[in-house]
Motif scaffolding. Structure first.
Motif, PDB file in Angstrom:
ATOM      1  N   SER A  37       0.800  -1.232   0.000  1.00 43.73           N
ATOM      2  CA  SER A  37       0.000   0.000   0.000  1.00 43.73           C
ATOM      3  C   SER A  37       0.828   1.275   0.000  1.00 43.73           C
ATOM      4  CB  SER A  37      -0.921   0.019   1.235  1.00 43.73           C
ATOM      5  OG  SER A  37      -0.166   0.151   2.434  1.00 43.73           O
ATOM      6  N   THR A  62      -3.931  -6.623  -8.940  1.00 47.48           N
ATOM      7  CA  THR A  62      -4.264  -6.576  -7.514  1.00 47.48           C
ATOM      8  C   THR A  62      -3.898  -7.849  -6.764  1.00 47.48           C
ATOM      9  OG1 THR A  62      -6.527  -7.357  -7.930  1.00 47.48           O
ATOM     10  CG2 THR A  62      -6.154  -4.965  -7.950  1.00 47.48           C
ATOM     11  N   GLN A  63      -3.466  -8.893  -7.489  1.00 45.09           N
ATOM     12  CA  GLN A  63      -3.083 -10.140  -6.829  1.00 45.09           C
ATOM     13  C   GLN A  63      -1.802 -10.689  -7.463  1.00 45.09           C
ATOM     14  OE1 GLN A  63      -6.351 -12.757  -5.249  1.00 45.09           O
ATOM     15  NE2 GLN A  63      -7.533 -11.792  -6.881  1.00 45.09           N
ATOM     16  N   TYR A 255      -6.336   1.947   4.294  1.00 49.81           N
ATOM     17  CA  TYR A 255      -7.352   0.925   4.072  1.00 49.81           C
ATOM     18  C   TYR A 255      -8.571   1.504   3.367  1.00 49.81           C
ATOM     19  CZ  TYR A 255     -10.641  -2.866   5.146  1.00 49.81           C
ATOM     20  OH  TYR A 255     -11.561  -3.879   5.061  1.00 49.81           O
ATOM     21  N   ILE A 264      -8.495  -3.508  -3.188  1.00 46.46           N
ATOM     22  CA  ILE A 264      -8.994  -4.569  -2.320  1.00 46.46           C
ATOM     23  C   ILE A 264     -10.503  -4.401  -2.227  1.00 46.46           C
ATOM     24  CG2 ILE A 264      -6.893  -4.809  -0.930  1.00 46.46           C
ATOM     25  CD1 ILE A 264      -8.320  -3.125   1.253  1.00 46.46           C
ATOM     26  N   ALA A 268     -11.364  -8.193   2.384  1.00 45.43           N
ATOM     27  CA  ALA A 268      -9.993  -8.073   2.901  1.00 45.43           C
ATOM     28  C   ALA A 268     -10.036  -7.161   4.123  1.00 45.43           C
ATOM     29  CB  ALA A 268      -9.076  -7.505   1.837  1.00 45.43           C
ATOM     30  N   GLU A 412       0.222 -13.104   2.983  1.00 45.99           N
ATOM     31  CA  GLU A 412       0.034 -12.067   1.976  1.00 45.99           C
ATOM     32  C   GLU A 412       0.883 -10.824   2.221  1.00 45.99           C
ATOM     33  OE1 GLU A 412      -2.548 -12.357  -0.970  1.00 45.99           O
ATOM     34  OE2 GLU A 412      -1.499 -14.182  -0.357  1.00 45.99           O
ATOM     35  N   SER A 416       2.828 -10.015  -1.343  1.00 41.07           N
ATOM     36  CA  SER A 416       1.949  -9.247  -2.235  1.00 41.07           C
ATOM     37  C   SER A 416       2.658  -7.999  -2.738  1.00 41.07           C
ATOM     38  CB  SER A 416       0.665  -8.844  -1.503  1.00 41.07           C
ATOM     39  OG  SER A 416      -0.094  -9.973  -1.157  1.00 41.07           O
ATOM     40  N   SER A 435      -7.437  -8.671 -11.627  1.00 40.57           N
ATOM     41  CA  SER A 435      -7.435  -9.463 -10.401  1.00 40.57           C
ATOM     42  C   SER A 435      -6.886 -10.872 -10.565  1.00 40.57           C
ATOM     43  CB  SER A 435      -8.861  -9.547  -9.840  1.00 40.57           C
ATOM     44  OG  SER A 435      -9.723 -10.204 -10.760  1.00 40.57           O
ATOM     45  N   ARG A 535      -8.920 -12.250   1.988  1.00 43.07           N
ATOM     46  CA  ARG A 535      -7.599 -11.979   1.430  1.00 43.07           C
ATOM     47  C   ARG A 535      -6.570 -11.714   2.528  1.00 43.07           C
ATOM     48  NH1 ARG A 535      -5.166  -9.137  -3.056  1.00 43.07           N
ATOM     49  NH2 ARG A 535      -2.976  -9.819  -2.906  1.00 43.07           N
ATOM     50  N   SER A 536      -7.016 -11.253   3.676  1.00 40.95           N
ATOM     51  CA  SER A 536      -6.096 -10.930   4.767  1.00 40.95           C
ATOM     52  C   SER A 536      -5.735 -12.133   5.628  1.00 40.95           C
ATOM     53  CB  SER A 536      -6.687  -9.820   5.648  1.00 40.95           C
ATOM     54  OG  SER A 536      -6.896  -8.647   4.900  1.00 40.95           O
TER      55      SER A 536
END
Length: 575
Positions: A37, A62-63, A255, A264, A268, A412, A416, A435, A535-536
């Motif tokens: 981020s 994003t992934q 976030y 996200i 997530a 992750e 990531s 994605s 995802r988290s």
């Protein structure tokens, strides 16, 4: 290994002839120890307008994933293999096992070696870190092994460092092409700027003389924002007071922006923090560390801007594929940040300042070039050449918002990375998100497709470590593990036949579809997550889906045997 004739040697190595004029240049940009981020276009507050503009004109994945650590990620990116297959399953020390030799082996080829056979000219700038670095003793005894240096692995020009880290004002193992050097002028020298300037120099000189109309491949490996926290005063001043509210507020703000941007979704959730900001003493020092980190990222973006400007000046920006990514998640290592403030020279008896013409081999020098002792320890204010500190675990947690864990680990937060792909002439989408999962193993396959190259089944070794000539020895090359990302860049489905795998220091994982099986440490229990819903990685489903655990763990084991990773990480038997 087999022996071939000299004619075939040359045909495999030299460019294949005249090439289509519309084939793009390719630039792969890799940054160091940044979190998911940190960039503005991934929710961050750091000023990254150039990279954000590439995202606005291209595609944001994003992934996308790295390997969780610096040199294994570089090995994977450069070869299209998992790092163990390339010989760098851990770091650049030789453990005695083939997967952990600490240097690129002869059963892999680099992107540069492959692109050269398709007529590309190849440039590398920045951090190399896929072979043991030379030492002062190696230099003094004239025994430096250059066999895995950039010019011996397919690149035509190189400016950067062989070692994995060091001062930004006096980088260790600084190298120009094939020779160790010192900065031209220590007054105002800053490594991030030197990387950007060298990239511009190579771009501007590309079509001079022998290169004719060849396209180029360039690998730009910034050391920003790896410790130590070193930045220029003007860049640091820009962030004064920016982080006074602490990491809790920063994580929440990031976030919310990530949700708004769509990088996200609400599945997530924000992971737990390491400790509350209001319980921290000496908040000003903690905030200063993040200010310097932000300044380092800002400077890196400025230098990406130099590269973009050079491409536009050469009228080749639209037909250059730029791929931007990071080598691992935010770095929790408290390098130089613990213990009482002290001078490194007090713990390194007999150390003396270097003269301006002496080579730097120390990752942590005892003195800056102006003779000031380098200071470390809790409370030492970072930024200058006479300091050496990291930004710490709590800010790393913020960099990895909203995920768990950090560099080293394969949850992750450790693996990531943003991936931004920009190529107006070849990518139809602009400002869109992608994605589908991807991995550094895919970069080679992408370059091969875009550059109309052929990935080899066999390749020639170098004649020796000092020259760029080829020997008569041919090595079998392992098949590519990755797939080309070009379809995904244009909104089409990827044909990925196998799951994606990880192992580093006993931390291990497999992702197949939306399911991810992951374990922390060699003896850690398997955890199971559905990343489409979590995802988290906050809700372990292993007990609810034992059959899925059995299936994925068996696939991971089979991959480990195929990739030759056992015994796991010999240097870290109990980690």
């Amino acid at each position: 290994m087999r022996l071939k004739t000299t004619g075939l040697l040359l045909s495999l190595w030299l460019a294949s002839g005249a090439l289509a004029a519309d084939r793009p240049n390719i630039i792969v940009i890799l940054t160091d120890d940044m979190g998911f981020s940190d960039l503005g276009c991934y929710g961050g507050e750091i000023d990254t307008p150039v990279i954000d503009s590439l995202a606005a004109g291209g595609v944001r994945f994003t992934q996308f994933y790295n390997t969780g650590r610096c040199c294994p990620s570089r090995a994977s990116l450069l070869t299209g293999l998992y790092p163990h297959q390339a010989g760098i399953g851990w770091m650049t020390e030789d453990s005695g096992a083939d997967a952990y030799r600490g240097r690129l082996n002869q059963n892999c080829v680099t992107i540069a070696e492959v692109m050269r056979t398709a007529g590309y000219r190849n440039y590398a700038v920045g951090k190399w870190h896929v072979t043991p670095p030379p030492t002062l003793g190696d230099h003094q005894n004239d025994r430096i092994d250059r066999s895995v240096w950039p010019l011996q692995r397919g690149f035509d020009r190189f400016y950067g460092t062989i070692m994995g880290g060091g001062s930004f004002f006096d980088p260790a193992t600084l190298t120009g092409d094939n020779e160790l050097i010192v900065p031209n002028n220590f007054d105002g020298y800053y490594y991030t700027d030197a990387i950007g300037d060298s990239a511009v120099k190579f771009i501007n000189g590309h079509d001079a003389g022998q290169t004719d109309d060849k396209p180029f491949f360039m690998y730009v490996a910034f050391t920003a924002a790896h410790w130590p926290m070193h930045a220029k005063p003007a860049d640091i001043a820009k962030y004064k007071g920016k982080y006074d509210a602490g990491w809790d507020a920063l994580r929440e703000a990031r976030y919310q922006r990530m949700l708004e941007q769509g990088v996200i979704d609400k599945s997530a959730k924000l992971s737990e923090h390491d400790r509350p900001w209001d319980e921290v003493k000496n908040q000003a020092w903690f905030a200063r560390r993040m200010e310097v980190f932000a300044a380092m990222v800002d400077s890196m973006d400025q230098n990406v801007g130099k590269i973009v400007a050079a491409l536009k000046g050469k009228n080749c920006f639209d037909n250059t594929l730029i791929m931007f990514m990071q080598d691992n998640g935010g770095c929790q290592e408290e390098m130089g940040s613990k213990g009482n403030p002290r001078e490194v020279s007090s713990e390194r008896k007999g150390a003396k300042p270097l003269a301006d013409d002496e080579l730097q081999f120390e990752m942590v020098p005892a003195f800056a070039r102006d003779g000031k002792p380098v200071r470390i320890g809790f409370g030492v204010e970072p930024g200058g050449a006479d300091t050496y500190t990291a930004y710490g675990i709590e800010w790393a947690n913020a960099s990895n918002t909203p995920f768990r864990l950090y560099k080293h680990y394969v949850h992750e937060g450790g693996i990531s990375t943003p991936l931004i792909a920009h190529w107006p002439a070849g990518i139809k989408r602009a400002g869109e998100l992608e994605s589908q999962p991807g991995h550094l193993i895919d970069i080679m396959a992408t370059c091969v497709e875009v550059g109309e190259a052929t990935y080899p089944t066999e390749f020639h070794s170098q004649a020796d470590g000092e020259t760029r000539g080829l020997s008569d020895t041919v090595h079998d090359i392992l098949p590519l593990e990755g797939v080309s990302l070009l379809p995904a860049m244009n909104g089409e489905s990827l044909a990925r036949p196998k799951p994606i795998f990880w192992e580093h220091e006993g931390n291990r994982a497999i992702r197949e579809g939306d399911w991810k099986l992951v374990a922390r440490g060699k003896n850690g229990a398997w955890e199971l997550y559905n990343l489409a819903e979590d995802r988290s990685e906050l809700s372990d489903l292993a007990a609810e889906h034992p059959d899925k655990v059995t299936d994925l763990s068996a696939k991971w084991q089979a991959w480990g045997e195929r990739a030759n990773i056992f015994p796991l990480t010999p240097y870290w038997p109990n980690r």
